[in-house]
Design a protein around this motif. Structure first.
Motif, PDB file in Angstrom:
ATOM      1  N   LEU A 123       0.440  -1.384   0.235  1.00  0.00           N
ATOM      2  CA  LEU A 123      -0.285   0.321  -0.175  1.00  0.00           C
ATOM      3  C   LEU A 123       1.268   1.358  -0.238  1.00  0.00           C
ATOM      4  O   LEU A 123       0.718   2.252  -0.521  1.00  0.00           O
ATOM      5  CB  LEU A 123      -1.494   0.098   1.633  1.00  0.00           C
ATOM      6  N   VAL A 124       1.913   1.498   0.862  1.00  0.00           N
ATOM      7  CA  VAL A 124       2.837   2.629   0.592  1.00  0.00           C
ATOM      8  C   VAL A 124       3.682   2.446  -0.202  1.00  0.00           C
ATOM      9  O   VAL A 124       3.563   3.602  -0.744  1.00  0.00           O
ATOM     10  CB  VAL A 124       3.992   2.223   1.701  1.00  0.00           C
ATOM     11  N   ASN A 125       3.777   1.389  -1.391  1.00  0.00           N
ATOM     12  CA  ASN A 125       4.710   1.469  -2.302  1.00  0.00           C
ATOM     13  C   ASN A 125       3.263   2.122  -3.746  1.00  0.00           C
ATOM     14  O   ASN A 125       4.100   2.336  -4.637  1.00  0.00           O
ATOM     15  CB  ASN A 125       4.881   0.454  -3.374  1.00  0.00           C
ATOM     16  N   HIS A 131      -0.374   8.687  -3.089  1.00  0.00           N
ATOM     17  CA  HIS A 131      -1.076  10.091  -3.247  1.00  0.00           C
ATOM     18  C   HIS A 131      -1.698  10.156  -2.142  1.00  0.00           C
ATOM     19  O   HIS A 131      -2.700  10.904  -2.118  1.00  0.00           O
ATOM     20  CB  HIS A 131      -1.735   9.788  -4.657  1.00  0.00           C
ATOM     21  N   CYS A 132      -2.352   8.971  -1.386  1.00  0.00           N
ATOM     22  CA  CYS A 132      -3.504   8.793  -0.212  1.00  0.00           C
ATOM     23  C   CYS A 132      -2.659   9.465   0.538  1.00  0.00           C
ATOM     24  O   CYS A 132      -2.980   9.190   1.777  1.00  0.00           O
ATOM     25  CB  CYS A 132      -4.053   7.246  -0.147  1.00  0.00           C
ATOM     26  N   LYS A 133      -1.174  10.196   0.803  1.00  0.00           N
ATOM     27  CA  LYS A 133      -0.678  10.194   1.850  1.00  0.00           C
ATOM     28  C   LYS A 133      -1.141  12.022   2.293  1.00  0.00           C
ATOM     29  O   LYS A 133      -1.003  12.299   1.964  1.00  0.00           O
ATOM     30  CB  LYS A 133       0.805  10.196   1.732  1.00  0.00           C
ATOM     31  N   LEU A 134      -1.237  11.850   3.676  1.00  0.00           N
ATOM     32  CA  LEU A 134      -1.818  13.608   3.794  1.00  0.00           C
ATOM     33  C   LEU A 134      -0.717  14.396   4.762  1.00  0.00           C
ATOM     34  O   LEU A 134       0.710  13.942   4.901  1.00  0.00           O
ATOM     35  CB  LEU A 134      -3.084  13.304   4.891  1.00  0.00           C
ATOM     36  N   SER A 135      -0.393  15.421   4.144  1.00  0.00           N
ATOM     37  CA  SER A 135       0.057  16.333   4.594  1.00  0.00           C
ATOM     38  C   SER A 135       0.231  16.393   5.732  1.00  0.00           C
ATOM     39  O   SER A 135       0.890  17.221   7.186  1.00  0.00           O
ATOM     40  CB  SER A 135      -0.049  18.013   3.943  1.00  0.00           C
ATOM     41  N   PRO A 144       9.353  -3.725  10.356  1.00  0.00           N
ATOM     42  CA  PRO A 144      10.780  -4.489  10.643  1.00  0.00           C
ATOM     43  C   PRO A 144      11.577  -4.374   9.515  1.00  0.00           C
ATOM     44  O   PRO A 144      12.407  -4.302   9.584  1.00  0.00           O
ATOM     45  CB  PRO A 144      10.171  -6.238  10.493  1.00  0.00           C
ATOM     46  N   PHE A 145      11.356  -2.690   8.548  1.00  0.00           N
ATOM     47  CA  PHE A 145      12.137  -1.915   8.015  1.00  0.00           C
ATOM     48  C   PHE A 145      12.414  -0.725   8.186  1.00  0.00           C
ATOM     49  O   PHE A 145      11.542  -0.472   9.699  1.00  0.00           O
ATOM     50  CB  PHE A 145      10.790  -1.922   6.597  1.00  0.00           C
ATOM     51  N   HIS A 146      13.236  -0.426   7.744  1.00  0.00           N
ATOM     52  CA  HIS A 146      13.911   1.275   8.118  1.00  0.00           C
ATOM     53  C   HIS A 146      12.446   1.950   7.055  1.00  0.00           C
ATOM     54  O   HIS A 146      12.883   1.797   5.833  1.00  0.00           O
ATOM     55  CB  HIS A 146      14.816   1.555   7.764  1.00  0.00           C
ATOM     56  N   ILE A 147      11.923   3.153   7.958  1.00  0.00           N
ATOM     57  CA  ILE A 147      11.177   3.640   7.042  1.00  0.00           C
ATOM     58  C   ILE A 147      12.046   5.092   6.605  1.00  0.00           C
ATOM     59  O   ILE A 147      12.819   5.391   7.155  1.00  0.00           O
ATOM     60  CB  ILE A 147      10.178   4.713   7.977  1.00  0.00           C
ATOM     61  N   VAL A 148      11.855   5.141   4.697  1.00  0.00           N
ATOM     62  CA  VAL A 148      12.713   6.324   3.715  1.00  0.00           C
ATOM     63  C   VAL A 148      11.489   7.108   3.723  1.00  0.00           C
ATOM     64  O   VAL A 148      11.234   6.807   2.865  1.00  0.00           O
ATOM     65  CB  VAL A 148      13.249   5.806   2.613  1.00  0.00           C
ATOM     66  N   ASP A 149      11.536   8.813   4.413  1.00  0.00           N
ATOM     67  CA  ASP A 149      11.248   9.755   4.070  1.00  0.00           C
ATOM     68  C   ASP A 149      11.913  10.272   2.733  1.00  0.00           C
ATOM     69  O   ASP A 149      12.877  11.197   3.790  1.00  0.00           O
ATOM     70  CB  ASP A 149      10.565  10.078   4.907  1.00  0.00           C
ATOM     71  N   ASP A 150      11.669  10.756   1.329  1.00  0.00           N
ATOM     72  CA  ASP A 150      12.263  11.559   0.866  1.00  0.00           C
ATOM     73  C   ASP A 150      11.339  12.923   0.834  1.00  0.00           C
ATOM     74  O   ASP A 150      12.098  13.673   0.019  1.00  0.00           O
ATOM     75  CB  ASP A 150      12.281  10.832  -0.370  1.00  0.00           C
ATOM     76  N   GLY A 151      10.553  13.168   1.436  1.00  0.00           N
ATOM     77  CA  GLY A 151       9.701  14.709   1.710  1.00  0.00           C
ATOM     78  C   GLY A 151       8.601  14.016   0.705  1.00  0.00           C
ATOM     79  O   GLY A 151       7.838  15.131   0.935  1.00  0.00           O
ATOM     80  N   GLU A 152       8.271  13.699  -0.153  1.00  0.00           N
ATOM     81  CA  GLU A 152       7.695  13.533  -1.297  1.00  0.00           C
ATOM     82  C   GLU A 152       6.257  12.240  -1.147  1.00  0.00           C
ATOM     83  O   GLU A 152       5.283  12.075  -0.598  1.00  0.00           O
ATOM     84  CB  GLU A 152       8.216  13.258  -2.984  1.00  0.00           C
ATOM     85  N   LYS A 153       7.082  11.219  -0.998  1.00  0.00           N
ATOM     86  CA  LYS A 153       6.718   9.501  -0.556  1.00  0.00           C
ATOM     87  C   LYS A 153       7.549   8.937   0.486  1.00  0.00           C
ATOM     88  O   LYS A 153       8.762   9.133   1.272  1.00  0.00           O
ATOM     89  CB  LYS A 153       6.507   8.748  -2.220  1.00  0.00           C
TER      90      LYS A 153
END
Length: 214
Positions: free
Chosen positions: A36-38, A42-46, A78-87
Protein backbone atom coordinates in the motif's frame (compact mmCIF):
# COMPACT_ATOMS: atom_id res chain seq x y z
CA UNK A 1 8.64 10.36 16.36
CA UNK A 2 7.29 11.07 12.89
CA UNK A 3 3.79 10.02 11.85
CA UNK A 4 2.55 9.47 8.30
CA UNK A 5 -1.21 9.20 7.78
CA UNK A 6 -2.95 7.72 4.75
CA UNK A 7 -6.60 8.26 3.84
CA UNK A 8 -9.03 7.38 1.05
CA UNK A 9 -7.27 4.13 0.29
CA UNK A 10 -9.79 2.10 -1.76
CA UNK A 11 -11.85 -0.29 0.36
CA UNK A 12 -10.81 -3.30 -1.69
CA UNK A 13 -7.16 -2.45 -0.96
CA UNK A 14 -7.76 -2.04 2.77
CA UNK A 15 -9.60 -5.37 2.60
CA UNK A 16 -6.29 -7.06 1.79
CA UNK A 17 -5.32 -7.26 5.44
CA UNK A 18 -6.03 -10.64 7.07
CA UNK A 19 -7.02 -11.76 10.55
CA UNK A 20 -3.86 -12.59 12.49
CA UNK A 21 -3.63 -16.05 13.98
CA UNK A 22 0.08 -16.79 13.50
CA UNK A 23 3.36 -15.18 12.48
CA UNK A 24 2.71 -15.83 8.79
CA UNK A 25 -0.52 -13.83 8.99
CA UNK A 26 1.30 -10.98 10.68
CA UNK A 27 4.03 -10.95 8.03
CA UNK A 28 1.36 -11.06 5.31
CA UNK A 29 -0.10 -7.88 6.77
CA UNK A 30 3.32 -6.22 7.00
CA UNK A 31 3.88 -7.02 3.33
CA UNK A 32 0.42 -5.74 2.39
CA UNK A 33 1.17 -2.53 4.27
CA UNK A 34 4.41 -2.17 2.29
CA UNK A 35 2.50 -2.72 -0.94
CA UNK A 36 0.00 0.00 0.00
CA UNK A 37 2.82 2.40 0.83
CA UNK A 38 4.44 1.66 -2.55
CA UNK A 39 1.27 2.02 -4.61
CA UNK A 40 -0.92 4.49 -2.69
CA UNK A 41 1.54 7.29 -2.12
CA UNK A 42 -1.10 9.72 -3.36
CA UNK A 43 -3.18 8.84 -0.29
CA UNK A 44 -0.57 10.20 2.14
CA UNK A 45 -1.89 13.21 4.04
CA UNK A 46 0.02 16.37 4.77
CA UNK A 47 -1.41 16.50 8.30
CA UNK A 48 -3.30 14.36 10.80
CA UNK A 49 -6.91 13.48 10.00
CA UNK A 50 -8.92 11.52 12.58
CA UNK A 51 -10.54 9.47 9.80
CA UNK A 52 -7.23 8.08 8.51
CA UNK A 53 -7.14 4.56 7.07
CA UNK A 54 -3.69 3.64 8.34
CA UNK A 55 -0.73 5.36 9.95
CA UNK A 56 2.99 4.68 10.07
CA UNK A 57 5.13 5.84 12.97
CA UNK A 58 8.90 6.11 12.77
CA UNK A 59 11.55 7.16 15.26
CA UNK A 60 11.73 5.75 18.78
CA UNK A 61 9.04 3.25 17.87
CA UNK A 62 8.45 1.91 14.40
CA UNK A 63 4.86 0.73 14.15
CA UNK A 64 1.77 0.71 11.99
CA UNK A 65 -1.78 1.43 13.12
CA UNK A 66 -4.49 0.15 10.78
CA UNK A 67 -8.17 1.00 11.07
CA UNK A 68 -10.67 -1.84 10.66
CA UNK A 69 -14.45 -1.82 10.69
CA UNK A 70 -14.63 -2.59 14.41
CA UNK A 71 -11.49 -0.97 15.75
CA UNK A 72 -7.76 -0.95 15.04
CA UNK A 73 -4.80 -3.28 14.96
CA UNK A 74 -1.13 -2.52 15.26
CA UNK A 75 2.17 -4.28 14.67
CA UNK A 76 5.85 -3.45 14.59
CA UNK A 77 7.35 -2.52 11.23
CA UNK A 78 10.57 -4.51 10.74
CA UNK A 79 11.84 -2.21 7.99
CA UNK A 80 13.65 1.10 7.91
CA UNK A 81 11.25 3.88 6.94
CA UNK A 82 12.59 6.15 4.21
CA UNK A 83 11.02 9.59 3.78
CA UNK A 84 12.23 11.57 0.78
CA UNK A 85 9.84 14.44 1.44
CA UNK A 86 7.39 13.35 -1.24
CA UNK A 87 6.81 9.69 -0.58
CA UNK A 88 7.49 7.05 2.04
CA UNK A 89 9.12 3.71 1.33
CA UNK A 90 10.66 0.79 3.23
CA UNK A 91 14.13 -0.73 3.16
CA UNK A 92 15.19 -3.94 4.88
CA UNK A 93 18.58 -2.80 6.14
CA UNK A 94 19.48 -6.17 7.66
CA UNK A 95 20.00 -7.63 4.18
CA UNK A 96 20.33 -4.36 2.27
CA UNK A 97 17.23 -4.87 0.12
CA UNK A 98 14.55 -2.37 -0.89
CA UNK A 99 11.04 -3.53 -0.02
CA UNK A 100 9.91 -3.41 -3.63
CA UNK A 101 7.15 -5.28 -5.41
CA UNK A 102 9.54 -8.11 -6.26
CA UNK A 103 10.71 -8.43 -2.64
CA UNK A 104 7.08 -8.56 -1.48
CA UNK A 105 6.30 -11.28 -4.04
CA UNK A 106 9.29 -13.37 -2.94
CA UNK A 107 8.30 -13.14 0.72
CA UNK A 108 4.73 -14.12 -0.16
CA UNK A 109 6.10 -17.12 -2.03
CA UNK A 110 8.03 -18.13 1.10
CA UNK A 111 4.90 -17.77 3.23
CA UNK A 112 2.86 -19.90 0.83
CA UNK A 113 5.52 -22.62 0.79
CA UNK A 114 5.74 -22.55 4.59
CA UNK A 115 1.98 -22.91 4.99
CA UNK A 116 1.95 -26.15 2.99
CA UNK A 117 3.47 -28.11 5.86
CA UNK A 118 6.22 -27.92 8.42
CA UNK A 119 8.47 -25.08 7.16
CA UNK A 120 11.51 -26.60 5.46
CA UNK A 121 14.62 -24.64 4.56
CA UNK A 122 15.28 -26.60 1.37
CA UNK A 123 11.72 -26.31 0.06
CA UNK A 124 11.54 -22.55 0.61
CA UNK A 125 14.91 -21.93 -1.03
CA UNK A 126 14.04 -24.21 -3.96
CA UNK A 127 10.68 -22.51 -4.47
CA UNK A 128 12.26 -19.03 -4.49
CA UNK A 129 15.00 -20.14 -6.89
CA UNK A 130 12.71 -21.87 -9.38
CA UNK A 131 9.81 -19.38 -9.30
CA UNK A 132 12.00 -16.29 -9.62
CA UNK A 133 14.92 -17.62 -11.65
CA UNK A 134 17.55 -17.12 -8.95
CA UNK A 135 20.76 -18.96 -8.30
CA UNK A 136 20.74 -20.84 -5.00
CA UNK A 137 23.07 -18.29 -3.38
CA UNK A 138 20.63 -15.47 -4.18
CA UNK A 139 17.65 -17.52 -3.06
CA UNK A 140 19.43 -18.15 0.25
CA UNK A 141 19.73 -14.39 0.80
CA UNK A 142 15.96 -14.03 0.48
CA UNK A 143 15.42 -17.06 2.71
CA UNK A 144 17.58 -15.39 5.36
CA UNK A 145 15.45 -12.24 5.00
CA UNK A 146 12.26 -14.29 5.38
CA UNK A 147 13.59 -16.09 8.45
CA UNK A 148 14.58 -12.79 10.07
CA UNK A 149 11.11 -11.35 9.45
CA UNK A 150 9.32 -14.37 10.88
CA UNK A 151 11.56 -14.43 13.95
CA UNK A 152 11.30 -10.69 14.66
CA UNK A 153 9.29 -9.27 17.56
CA UNK A 154 5.93 -8.66 15.91
CA UNK A 155 4.47 -6.54 18.71
CA UNK A 156 0.94 -7.31 17.52
CA UNK A 157 -2.21 -6.19 19.32
CA UNK A 158 -5.65 -4.94 18.39
CA UNK A 159 -8.61 -3.01 19.74
CA UNK A 160 -12.12 -4.32 19.04
CA UNK A 161 -15.61 -2.94 19.42
CA UNK A 162 -17.53 -6.22 19.50
CA UNK A 163 -21.17 -5.78 20.62
CA UNK A 164 -22.24 -9.10 19.06
CA UNK A 165 -20.06 -11.15 21.44
CA UNK A 166 -20.34 -8.93 24.49
CA UNK A 167 -20.69 -11.09 27.60
CA UNK A 168 -20.40 -9.11 30.81
CA UNK A 169 -16.89 -9.12 32.17
CA UNK A 170 -15.97 -12.31 30.30
CA UNK A 171 -15.95 -10.66 26.88
CA UNK A 172 -16.18 -6.86 27.16
CA UNK A 173 -17.62 -5.01 24.19
CA UNK A 174 -14.60 -2.70 24.04
CA UNK A 175 -11.34 -4.54 24.54
CA UNK A 176 -7.71 -4.94 23.58
CA UNK A 177 -6.36 -8.30 22.48
CA UNK A 178 -2.62 -8.72 22.96
CA UNK A 179 -0.86 -11.49 21.02
CA UNK A 180 -2.57 -13.55 18.36
CA UNK A 181 -2.52 -17.16 19.52
CA UNK A 182 -5.60 -18.29 21.43
CA UNK A 183 -3.35 -20.18 23.85
CA UNK A 184 -1.48 -17.03 24.88
CA UNK A 185 -3.83 -14.14 24.14
CA UNK A 186 -4.59 -11.48 26.74
CA UNK A 187 -7.90 -9.57 26.68
CA UNK A 188 -8.22 -6.24 28.52
CA UNK A 189 -11.58 -4.46 28.59
CA UNK A 190 -12.21 -0.73 28.45
CA UNK A 191 -15.24 1.37 29.32
CA UNK A 192 -15.48 2.99 25.89
CA UNK A 193 -13.94 3.14 22.45
CA UNK A 194 -10.44 4.58 22.29
CA UNK A 195 -8.88 7.15 19.98
CA UNK A 196 -5.37 7.64 18.67
CA UNK A 197 -4.21 9.27 21.90
CA UNK A 198 -4.60 5.94 23.66
CA UNK A 199 -2.31 4.33 21.09
CA UNK A 200 0.24 7.10 21.49
CA UNK A 201 0.24 6.34 25.20
CA UNK A 202 0.80 2.64 24.54
CA UNK A 203 3.48 3.18 21.90
CA UNK A 204 5.54 5.91 23.54
CA UNK A 205 7.56 5.00 26.62
CA UNK A 206 7.71 8.67 27.66
CA UNK A 207 3.93 9.21 27.84
CA UNK A 208 1.70 8.46 30.86
CA UNK A 209 0.10 5.01 30.78
CA UNK A 210 -3.43 3.79 31.35
CA UNK A 211 -4.00 1.70 34.46
CA UNK A 212 -6.08 -1.42 35.01
CA UNK A 213 -8.80 -1.22 37.65
CA UNK A 214 -9.50 -4.22 39.88
Amino acid sequence: MTAFFFKEVPDYRMGGFVAVRNSFDNLSNVLHLAELVNTCGHCKLSAYDEDFDFAIFSGDYCRALIRKSDGFFSMAIPFHIVDDGEKVSFNFDLVGIEVSGSFISIMRNAILTSRQGIPCHDEIVYSIATDFGFEIADALLYYDAFLALIADDHGYFRFDDDPDNENGEIHPRYHFDFFYKNTSSIKIGTDKAVDINCFYSLFDGALPKKYLRA
